[in-house]
Write an enzyme that holds these catalytic residues in place. Sequence first.
Site, PDB file in Angstrom:
ATOM      1  N   TYR A  76       0.765  -1.229  -0.097  1.00  0.00           N
ATOM      2  CA  TYR A  76       0.010   0.141  -0.164  1.00  0.00           C
ATOM      3  C   TYR A  76       0.868   1.362   0.001  1.00  0.00           C
ATOM      4  O   TYR A  76       0.712   2.278  -0.660  1.00  0.00           O
ATOM      5  CB  TYR A  76      -0.844  -0.042   1.326  1.00  0.00           C
ATOM      6  CG  TYR A  76      -1.675   1.259   1.330  1.00  0.00           C
ATOM      7  CD1 TYR A  76      -3.013   1.608   0.464  1.00  0.00           C
ATOM      8  CD2 TYR A  76      -1.208   2.400   2.378  1.00  0.00           C
ATOM      9  CE1 TYR A  76      -3.647   2.682   0.966  1.00  0.00           C
ATOM     10  CE2 TYR A  76      -2.119   3.549   2.672  1.00  0.00           C
ATOM     11  CZ  TYR A  76      -3.128   3.550   1.756  1.00  0.00           C
ATOM     12  OH  TYR A  76      -3.956   4.719   1.846  1.00  0.00           O
ATOM     13  N   LYS A 102       1.128   4.187  -2.838  1.00  0.00           N
ATOM     14  CA  LYS A 102       1.013   5.598  -2.700  1.00  0.00           C
ATOM     15  C   LYS A 102       2.082   6.452  -2.962  1.00  0.00           C
ATOM     16  O   LYS A 102       1.936   7.795  -3.448  1.00  0.00           O
ATOM     17  CB  LYS A 102       0.518   5.926  -1.301  1.00  0.00           C
ATOM     18  CG  LYS A 102      -0.917   5.348  -1.010  1.00  0.00           C
ATOM     19  CD  LYS A 102      -1.907   6.102  -1.771  1.00  0.00           C
ATOM     20  CE  LYS A 102      -3.464   5.707  -1.453  1.00  0.00           C
ATOM     21  NZ  LYS A 102      -4.273   6.270  -2.379  1.00  0.00           N
TER      22      LYS A 102
END
Length: 253
Positions: free
Chosen positions: A160, A164
Site C-alpha cells: 500500500y 501511494k
Amino acid sequence: MTGRFAGRTALVTGAGRGIGRATALRLAGEGATVVVNDINADGIAQTLAAAADLPGRAVPGQADVTSADEIGALVDQVAAAHGPIDILVNNAGGALPGARWTPVAESTLDDWTGFLSLNLTSAFCCARAVLPGMLDRGRGHIVGVGSISGTNGQVNGAAYAAAKAGMSALVASLAKEYGARGISANGIIVGNAPFPGRPPERQQHLDRAVHLGRVGGYEEFAAAIAFLCSPDASYLSGAMIPVDGGFHRSNLL
C-alpha cells in the site's frame, strides 16, 4: 448554475464513501456535473441521494477502476452523455476484498499486485483514458489522492505504501509531460483520515501525533482537492500537498 465548476464535468473515483463522496458533493455543490464512480452500487446511490439538491448534478458511473476496458468505456459514455471530462480525481484506493495486511516476508505476490492494482494502476488507467479529451481541448485537471504512508512507509502495509509513493511519482510525471499543454496534475497527501474500525488506542496515538490534535474531516480533504481543481490553483503544478493537520511534521512518527 453558479460556482467555480459550472459547466465542467468531473470524474471522481471511489466516490461511494469517505473522501470520494465528500469530493463529489463539493464539486457538485460548486456547479459541476460529477460522475460518481465506485464498484459498489449502494455507495453510488447514497452519494447521488446526498447530491440531489446541489447546484450541479451527480450521475452514476459504476466501473471497476482496475479494469482499463471498463474505465475506457465509462469515459466514452460520459463524454457522449455529459461532455468530455475536465476534472479527474484519482481517489479510489484502500484494499480489495480479502487483501492481507502483512509483513513483507509473509506477503505473496498476489498481496503485492492487489494493492498496486487498486491504488496505483487504477490511477494510471483513469489518467490515460481522460488525457486524449483534455489534450484536444488544451485544458484539464488531474488530482491524485496520496497518503502519508507513501512518504513514511507502513508496518504490515509495504505494498500500500509503495503504491501511494507511486501516486506521487505519477502526479509529478503527468505534470512534466502535460503542463505545457494546459493540463495540471497535483495531489494531496492524506494523514489521519477517519478509518472505521481503527482501534481507539491507535486513533489516540495518531491524534497525539497531529499538531491540530484531531482526526481530519472528509470535507476538509475534499476542500483541498476542490482547490486543486479550480482556477485558484492556476500556478500549481506537480504539487503533493500534505493535508494532515501537521502529521508529517510530528516527532512521534
